[in-house]
Structures are given as C-alpha cells and as structure tokens.
Design a protein around this motif. Structure first.
Motif, PDB file in Angstrom:
ATOM      1  N   VAL B  43      15.503   3.134  76.578  1.00  0.00           N
ATOM      2  CA  VAL B  43      14.092   3.068  76.194  1.00  0.00           C
ATOM      3  C   VAL B  43      13.405   4.414  76.436  1.00  0.00           C
ATOM      4  CG1 VAL B  43      11.877   1.985  76.712  1.00  0.00           C
ATOM      5  CG2 VAL B  43      13.937   0.596  76.571  1.00  0.00           C
ATOM      6  N   LEU B  44      13.713   5.023  77.583  1.00  0.00           N
ATOM      7  CA  LEU B  44      13.094   6.314  77.886  1.00  0.00           C
ATOM      8  C   LEU B  44      13.497   7.357  76.853  1.00  0.00           C
ATOM      9  CD1 LEU B  44      13.458   6.423  81.772  1.00  0.00           C
ATOM     10  CD2 LEU B  44      11.358   6.125  80.439  1.00  0.00           C
ATOM     11  N   THR B  45      14.787   7.355  76.478  1.00  0.00           N
ATOM     12  CA  THR B  45      15.251   8.320  75.482  1.00  0.00           C
ATOM     13  C   THR B  45      14.558   8.089  74.142  1.00  0.00           C
ATOM     14  OG1 THR B  45      17.389   8.396  76.570  1.00  0.00           O
ATOM     15  CG2 THR B  45      17.285   9.259  74.340  1.00  0.00           C
ATOM     16  N   ALA B  46      14.307   6.814  73.832  1.00  0.00           N
ATOM     17  CA  ALA B  46      13.687   6.490  72.548  1.00  0.00           C
ATOM     18  C   ALA B  46      12.318   7.140  72.393  1.00  0.00           C
ATOM     19  CB  ALA B  46      13.571   4.972  72.393  1.00  0.00           C
ATOM     20  N   PHE B  47      11.703   7.501  73.510  1.00  0.00           N
ATOM     21  CA  PHE B  47      10.359   8.111  73.431  1.00  0.00           C
ATOM     22  C   PHE B  47      10.394   9.627  73.505  1.00  0.00           C
ATOM     23  CE2 PHE B  47       9.089   3.827  74.900  1.00  0.00           C
ATOM     24  CZ  PHE B  47       8.118   3.573  73.944  1.00  0.00           C
ATOM     25  N   LYS B  48      11.603  10.184  73.690  1.00  0.00           N
ATOM     26  CA  LYS B  48      11.680  11.629  73.907  1.00  0.00           C
ATOM     27  C   LYS B  48      11.694  12.406  72.591  1.00  0.00           C
ATOM     28  CE  LYS B  48      13.981  11.358  78.367  1.00  0.00           C
ATOM     29  NZ  LYS B  48      15.269  11.374  79.057  1.00  0.00           N
ATOM     30  N   GLU B  52      13.605  17.554  74.264  1.00  0.00           N
ATOM     31  CA  GLU B  52      13.749  17.023  75.628  1.00  0.00           C
ATOM     32  C   GLU B  52      15.143  16.493  75.922  1.00  0.00           C
ATOM     33  OE1 GLU B  52       9.826  15.062  77.422  1.00  0.00           O
ATOM     34  OE2 GLU B  52      10.170  14.535  75.346  1.00  0.00           O
ATOM     35  N   ILE B  53      15.834  16.041  74.911  1.00  0.00           N
ATOM     36  CA  ILE B  53      17.129  15.416  75.188  1.00  0.00           C
ATOM     37  C   ILE B  53      18.235  16.441  75.374  1.00  0.00           C
ATOM     38  CG2 ILE B  53      16.570  13.264  74.006  1.00  0.00           C
ATOM     39  CD1 ILE B  53      18.749  14.482  71.904  1.00  0.00           C
ATOM     40  N   THR B  54      17.926  17.715  75.228  1.00  0.00           N
ATOM     41  CA  THR B  54      18.988  18.708  75.416  1.00  0.00           C
ATOM     42  C   THR B  54      19.324  18.918  76.884  1.00  0.00           C
ATOM     43  OG1 THR B  54      17.324  20.436  75.322  1.00  0.00           O
ATOM     44  CG2 THR B  54      18.520  19.966  73.285  1.00  0.00           C
ATOM     45  N   LYS B  55      18.415  18.555  77.770  1.00  0.00           N
ATOM     46  CA  LYS B  55      18.795  18.614  79.192  1.00  0.00           C
ATOM     47  C   LYS B  55      18.386  17.331  79.909  1.00  0.00           C
ATOM     48  CE  LYS B  55      14.737  21.247  80.740  1.00  0.00           C
ATOM     49  NZ  LYS B  55      13.847  20.990  79.607  1.00  0.00           N
ATOM     50  N   PHE B  56      19.038  17.089  81.061  1.00  0.00           N
ATOM     51  CA  PHE B  56      18.829  15.824  81.762  1.00  0.00           C
ATOM     52  C   PHE B  56      17.423  15.699  82.336  1.00  0.00           C
ATOM     53  CE2 PHE B  56      18.876  13.506  85.812  1.00  0.00           C
ATOM     54  CZ  PHE B  56      19.188  12.249  85.327  1.00  0.00           C
ATOM     55  N   SER B  57      16.757  14.629  81.993  1.00  0.00           N
ATOM     56  CA  SER B  57      15.461  14.334  82.607  1.00  0.00           C
ATOM     57  C   SER B  57      15.219  12.848  82.485  1.00  0.00           C
ATOM     58  CB  SER B  57      14.341  15.105  81.904  1.00  0.00           C
ATOM     59  OG  SER B  57      14.150  14.576  80.602  1.00  0.00           O
ATOM     60  N   TRP B  58      14.456  12.288  83.415  1.00  0.00           N
ATOM     61  CA  TRP B  58      14.184  10.855  83.349  1.00  0.00           C
ATOM     62  C   TRP B  58      13.069  10.530  82.373  1.00  0.00           C
ATOM     63  CZ3 TRP B  58      16.676   6.635  84.499  1.00  0.00           C
ATOM     64  CH2 TRP B  58      17.691   6.693  85.452  1.00  0.00           C
ATOM     65  N   LEU B  59      11.869  11.057  82.693  1.00  0.00           N
ATOM     66  CA  LEU B  59      10.698  10.643  81.916  1.00  0.00           C
ATOM     67  C   LEU B  59      10.425  11.564  80.748  1.00  0.00           C
ATOM     68  CD1 LEU B  59       8.334   9.722  84.883  1.00  0.00           C
ATOM     69  CD2 LEU B  59       9.586   8.162  83.363  1.00  0.00           C
ATOM     70  N   PRO B  60      10.069  10.994  79.614  1.00  0.00           N
ATOM     71  CA  PRO B  60       9.669  11.831  78.481  1.00  0.00           C
ATOM     72  C   PRO B  60       8.328  12.517  78.784  1.00  0.00           C
ATOM     73  CG  PRO B  60       9.335   9.513  77.967  1.00  0.00           C
ATOM     74  CD  PRO B  60       9.989   9.564  79.313  1.00  0.00           C
ATOM     75  N   PRO B 259      28.827  11.740  64.778  1.00  0.00           N
ATOM     76  CA  PRO B 259      28.609  11.996  66.207  1.00  0.00           C
ATOM     77  C   PRO B 259      28.084  13.400  66.474  1.00  0.00           C
ATOM     78  CG  PRO B 259      30.816  11.150  65.777  1.00  0.00           C
ATOM     79  CD  PRO B 259      30.206  11.440  64.455  1.00  0.00           C
ATOM     80  N   ALA B 260      28.427  14.345  65.594  1.00  0.00           N
ATOM     81  CA  ALA B 260      28.043  15.731  65.837  1.00  0.00           C
ATOM     82  C   ALA B 260      26.527  15.916  65.752  1.00  0.00           C
ATOM     83  CB  ALA B 260      28.746  16.644  64.845  1.00  0.00           C
ATOM     84  N   GLU B 261      25.905  15.189  64.840  1.00  0.00           N
ATOM     85  CA  GLU B 261      24.459  15.375  64.697  1.00  0.00           C
ATOM     86  C   GLU B 261      23.691  14.066  64.865  1.00  0.00           C
ATOM     87  OE1 GLU B 261      23.799  16.025  60.223  1.00  0.00           O
ATOM     88  OE2 GLU B 261      25.561  17.229  60.724  1.00  0.00           O
ATOM     89  N   VAL B 262      24.088  13.312  65.883  1.00  0.00           N
ATOM     90  CA  VAL B 262      23.342  12.088  66.185  1.00  0.00           C
ATOM     91  C   VAL B 262      21.928  12.450  66.620  1.00  0.00           C
ATOM     92  CG1 VAL B 262      23.146  10.151  67.768  1.00  0.00           C
ATOM     93  CG2 VAL B 262      25.366  10.771  66.863  1.00  0.00           C
ATOM     94  N   GLN B 263      20.957  11.746  66.047  1.00  0.00           N
ATOM     95  CA  GLN B 263      19.584  11.930  66.509  1.00  0.00           C
ATOM     96  C   GLN B 263      19.337  10.891  67.596  1.00  0.00           C
ATOM     97  OE1 GLN B 263      18.183  11.606  62.385  1.00  0.00           O
ATOM     98  NE2 GLN B 263      16.984  13.445  62.835  1.00  0.00           N
ATOM     99  N   TRP B 264      19.599  11.296  68.826  1.00  0.00           N
ATOM    100  CA  TRP B 264      19.577  10.355  69.939  1.00  0.00           C
ATOM    101  C   TRP B 264      18.276   9.568  70.053  1.00  0.00           C
ATOM    102  CZ3 TRP B 264      23.827   8.577  71.752  1.00  0.00           C
ATOM    103  CH2 TRP B 264      24.974   9.371  71.747  1.00  0.00           C
ATOM    104  N   PRO B 265      17.110  10.209  69.955  1.00  0.00           N
ATOM    105  CA  PRO B 265      15.878   9.409  70.084  1.00  0.00           C
ATOM    106  C   PRO B 265      15.782   8.311  69.019  1.00  0.00           C
ATOM    107  CG  PRO B 265      15.385  11.725  70.331  1.00  0.00           C
ATOM    108  CD  PRO B 265      16.816  11.648  69.895  1.00  0.00           C
ATOM    109  N   TYR B 266      16.139   8.634  67.776  1.00  0.00           N
ATOM    110  CA  TYR B 266      16.097   7.618  66.718  1.00  0.00           C
ATOM    111  C   TYR B 266      17.114   6.525  67.003  1.00  0.00           C
ATOM    112  CZ  TYR B 266      13.294  10.665  63.705  1.00  0.00           C
ATOM    113  OH  TYR B 266      12.317  11.438  63.171  1.00  0.00           O
ATOM    114  N   LEU B 267      18.319   6.963  67.375  1.00  0.00           N
ATOM    115  CA  LEU B 267      19.379   5.991  67.630  1.00  0.00           C
ATOM    116  C   LEU B 267      18.973   5.042  68.753  1.00  0.00           C
ATOM    117  CD1 LEU B 267      22.158   4.944  67.006  1.00  0.00           C
ATOM    118  CD2 LEU B 267      23.130   6.639  68.541  1.00  0.00           C
TER     119      LEU B 267
END
Lengths: 314, 300
Positions: B43-48, B52-60, B259-267
């Motif tokens: 859920v947190l990633t979904a808001f990033k 932001e997803i290129t490095k580790f962090s908890w909160l968007p 897998p190479a260009e997954v859009q993690w927030p969308y996924l």
C-alpha cells in the motif's frame, strides 16, 4: 482422516440392526435412490472434467503428441528420456526439497498459532484476519509484492537487514538463497488456511474431556498430548493431504518470481511441465512428467498415512 | 494446609498464568505483524512516485492518489472486476449445489460402495490442476452443441470464450465434496430418523433438516471457492482470447509483463485494488467462518 475413514458410517450399519421388515426395506430403497440422485452431478462433473483428462494425460504420455495432427506411439521412451534430462532431475529435487521443508514447518507453525488463538484472548478477529490475509490474496499479487520486497536495490528485505548492519543479499538471483526465499513466501502464504482448519478443529475438541483431564491433575502438556493431539487426528490428515498437493503444485509463485532461475535452482515440476508443454510444445513428454508427479504425490500421501497410523497406535 | 500457603500457591500460579499470557500476546502480535507487513509495504509503495522507489524508504513523501487513477486507466479495471465477480458468484453457486448433495449422500445415505466413492473423491483431491490442463482445454473445446459445435463436439469452439467454460470446469472441486461430507458425518442420524418418523422424504431431510445444520460449512465452502475463483489465473488466460471475459488477475499481469520496466507504484496500486475485496470479505465472514466450522464438530 484415517480415524474417520475406518469407522463404518452409522448410516451404513444402522439398518442392519433393524429386523428386515417390508417397511425398512422400502425405506432403505428410497434412501439409496435419493443417494444416487444426489451424488450423480458430482460424479458426472468429476468424470468429465477430472477423470477423463487424467486418463487422456496418461495416454498422451506414451506418445510424441505436440499440438499438431500427427503423433506416434512411443511407449516408455518419454519416461526413460526424462531420467536423463538434467532439467527434470533438478525440478524433481527442488520440488521434493520444497515440500519436505515447507510442509512440516508450515504445519507446526499453524498448529502453534491456532493453539494460541484458541485461548480466550482479546483482538481475536484482528489476529485471525492478519494471519488469513495472505491466503485470500491471489498468488499473482503475493508474488508481485514479494518480488518487490526481495528487490535487491530498494526492497524491504534488504532495507530491514541493513537496520541490523547485515550486508544486502540478492535473494532471488543468488543460487544459495533463491529456493529458500521462495520457501519463505510459500510458508507465509499457506499459514492462513491451516490455522483456520486447526482452529476449527480445536474448538471442536470436547471441553468436558479437557476439563476432566485438568481436574485429574493433567498439566498443559499432558492435556495436549492425551486429549488435543489425538482429537486432531482426522484434521491433521486433511491438512497434510492439501499441503502435499499444494506444495507439489507450486507454480504461480515461481513463474512470477524467478521463472525457475538462477539456472535451474528454483525450477519445480509444474514449471518444467509448463515449459515442456507450452514452450517446447512437447505434450507427450510433459504428460509423462505429470504422471511421475502424480505417482510422487500418491507416495507422499501414502507415507503421511503410515505416519499417522503409527501415531494413532502409540 | 494454612490459608497463607494456599494464597501463596494461587499467587505463583496466577503470575505464571500472567507471564504465559504476555508471551502469548507478544508471539501472536509479532506473527501478525509479519503477516501484514508485506501488504503495508504494498500500500505504501502504491502511493510513491517513480523516483521514491529507487531507494529504500518506508513512507511516501506525498500520497499520490493519482497512481490508482492512472493504474485504472491503463487497463479496463472495472470490467475485470465485474468479470471476476460473475465468475466467483457462478462458481460458488455451482459448487454449493453439487458438493453439498454429493457430500450428504456420501455421509448419510446407504449407497452401495459409499466407501469406495469416498476414496474416489479423496483420490481426485490429489490431482493437481496443471496435470489436466491440456486435456481439459481439449474437452472444453469439444463440448457438444455449444459454440458452434455439432453433437459430436466438432466444428466449433465449445465453451472456449464463454462464461460456461470459465465457471463450470473449475466449480465443484472434490475438495468441497469431501469437506461437506466431513461436516454431514458429524450430525447424528437420530435427527434424520426423527424427521423420517414425521414423514419427511429423503430430499426434505437433506434440504430442510441436515443442510441448515451445516451452515458454517457452507460459509467455509463459499469463502474457499470465492477465493479460488477470484484468484484464478492460468485457466482464464488459456480459454479466453479477449478482454471482454477476462478477470482481474489477468489485468494485473498486464502491469507485470516486463520485469525490466515494471512500474512498481502502478503494479502495487493495481494489486491493492485486486486484493481489497477478498480482505473485506474475510473480515466480515471470519467470525462465522471459524466458529461455525468448529461448532459442527460438537453440537451436531
């Protein structure tokens, strides 16, 4: 299940104790008729959509059929080829390893958690939901979440480890950790169902028996060994069967997360079957592989039953 | 024994009980957190943002609700939802009808070879779906008189690309017949006997006396089957060719394709949307689901 299976159903024995009068015979006949009517749809459905396909698959395993029009009978050729096939041997090894690790660990953890949840505790609904959420989630979704957790660069797993000063791992692409990483997800996802089944069974354990045992001075452990554990017998077997079938079927997880790699480190049977059938289009060969898998599952379930018998006899 | 010793004994007992409680709560809480964290992470990633997803962090940094909207626009999610719903409801209704009747017959009616039939269903339990995939496809394609097929099942596409094909083959799994049977077995026969004396027929006993008593089992079967239907992937992928009938999980796969260009927030946004209904269902069903399952065993 053996406890339940061995015991003749009361419905079957009851009529024999009644004098075989005209009425009772008529009654039995009407019961038998109703029985066949009620079971017919399930027999029809399973026949068409399971039994015939299985026979079909066994037949295909002796051919070189490959979606085309022409095919030839090749006897046991596919089977002998399989055992010279390095990919198949790796898949076999990985699948057995996966099952042998995942089944006991997940059954033990589930039983343990179920015993905890069976106490009078607050927040029961929350705990149940928490443990069950992974189970209700599609494996495709679970796999994508964990793919992201295991992400070497910015995933949760390495982020968490770095809190304790551990070096980052590449999890799924490291041959040493790839299969264990999948096992963790498999165990994690499968806990919910087992917990629920155990919990239900635990709540069915006779309160009177537990209470009278504790009045007789039986400690917690003695109560568990003498009352709870035997009462769980049939449920243990049910959980075991579904776990065996479930772990041997592991596919979506591997397909989305590693595609069997690195190398063949995480290739499992169903993945190899899928690749042989739908990528190499060797349907006969893939069918032979599925037949071996079915035999393997049967062997595992047989072993499980033996174990359970030994347990009951103790 | 003096009253003093009694109170000491009960005090130490109480304190061990209390320690036990604390250990129990801590263990369960840690376990629960381990189970939930991946979803929280999703859920947190979904808001990033992509950055932001290129490095580790908890909160968007900020809640990008837009990710959900954009994910929805990338694929016809509403239609996928509707399709998943139709499949889930259809499979569950079909399963309930077929499996309770069969389970009842196995448990309570004196049909010849009931034991062998039970073994048959247990044996079927062991058949992994993947094994029968290809033959099943060929059979569904050859269902007579559907999809332009003649009476021999030739010439057309049978149940391919149809609700029939999506719903019927995967409904009524032997697991549910077996489950239902286990529940019926635990209900005493005296109830049925009494109803028989009162002149109720066999089908009436099944429908009006016995089946209402296994309501919890029915809920269990519903939850399991809805779950299975909602989460189905491989079968719908194989037998449908257009978006019109395709369920949610296939929609999800669109995002994960490369897998190479997954859009993690969308996924993660899409995954969250697909997961939510099942979680909501379980939150509402869990009480009856579990307690009910257990009650059958004792009350009978």
């Amino acid at each position: 299940m053996s406890a339940t299976l061995e015991r003749p159903s009361p419905a079957l024995t009851a009529p024999r104790t009644v004098a075989p009068g005209k009425d009772s015979r008529k009654l039995i006949r009407s019961q038998v008729r109703a029985g066949w009517v009620l079971i017919a749809p399930a027999l029809l459905h399973s026949g068409i959509f399971i039994v015939i396909p299985v026979i079909f698959a066994i037949g295909l395993s002796f051919t070189d059929y490959s979606f085309g029009d022409s095919w030839a009978w090749v006897g046991f050729q596919n089977y002998s080829d399989l055992f010279n096939d390095a990919d198949f041997r790796a898949a076999l090894k990985n699948t057995i390893l996966y099952a042998v690790v995942v089944i006991p660990i997940s059954m033990a953890i589930s039983l343990f958690i179920a015993l905890g949840l069976n106490q009078k505790i607050r927040g029961l609904a929350f705990f149940r939901t928490a443990f069950y959420i992974p189970t209700v989630t599609a494996t495709v979704a679970v796999a994508t979440i964990w793919l992201w957790i295991y992400n070497p660069g910015s995933g949760l797993a390495n982020g968490f480890l770095s809190l304790f000063g551990f070096a980052p791992s590449s999890w799924l692409s490291d041959p040493g950790t790839a299969l264990p990483s999948l096992m963790v997800v498999g165990i994690w996802q499968g806990l919910g169902t087992k917990i629920i089944i155990y919990l239900a069974a635990l709540q069915g354990v006779s309160r009177d028996l537990v209470e009278s045992a504790s009045l007789d001075g039986a400690g917690r452990w003695q109560r568990f060994v003498n009352v709870t554990w035997p009462a769980l017998g049939p449920v243990q077997f049910f959980v075991l069967i579904t776990s065996i079938v479930g772990t041997f079927q592991v596919f979506d997880l591997v397909y989305v997360m590693t595609k069997g790699g690195p190398g063949t480190e995480t290739t499992v049977l169903v993945l190899d079957i899928y690749q042989n059938a739908f990528q190499a289009l060797r349907l006969g060969y893939a069918s032979a592989e599925t037949v071996i898998m079915m035999i393997l599952i049967a062997v595992f379930i047989g072993l499980g039953r033996l174990l359970q018998r030994a347990d009951v006899n103790d | 024994m003096t009253s003093a010793t009694v109170s000491v004994v009960s005090e130490t007992k109480e304190s061990t009980v209390r320690t036990g409680r604390i250990v129990l709560y801590v263990a369960l809480t840690v376990g629960a957190i381990l189970m939930i964290t991946p979803f929280l992470w999703m859920v947190l990633t979904a808001f990033k943002s992509e950055l932001e997803i290129t490095k580790f962090s908890w909160l968007p940094g900020e809640l990008r609700w837009n990710n959900f909207v954009e994910a929805m626009q990338t694929a016809p999610f509403l239609r996928y939802f509707r399709n998943s719903l139709i499949i889930a409801v259809g499979e569950t209704a079909f399963t309930l009808a077929v499996c309770t009747t069969a389970g009842y017959a196995l448990a309570k009616l004196p049909i010849r070879g009931a034991k062998a039939l039970l073994s048959y269903f247990i044996l079927l339990l062991m058949v992994p779906f993947q094994i029968i995939l290809v033959p099943l496809f060929l059979i569904v394609k050859s269902i007579p008189l559907f999809g332009g097929n003649n009476i021999l099942g030739q010439g057309g596409i049978g149940w391919l690309n149809s609700w029939w094909g999506l719903i019927i083959p995967l409904g009524a799994a032997p697991l549910f017949t077996f489950l239902a049977r286990q529940f019926y077995v635990s209900i005493p026969n005296e109830l049925a006997q009494a109803a028989r004396v009162d002149g109720l027929g066999e089908f009436g006993i099944f429908w009006r006396i016995m089946t209402p008593l296994i309501k919890p089992a029915l809920i269990t079967i519903c939850v399991f089957q809805i779950e299975a239907a909602w989460n189905g992937f491989l079968w719908p992928l194989m037998i449908t060719t257009s978006d019109a009938l395709r369920p949610l999980q296939l929609g999800l796969a669109i995002f994960a394709q490369n897998p190479a260009e997954v859009q993690w927030p969308y996924l993660m946004a899409g995954t969250a949307l697909a997961t939510l209904p099942m979680i909501v269902m379980f939150v509402f069903a869990q009480k009856r689901f579990v307690e009910g399952m257990a009650n059958v065993g004792i009350k009978g």
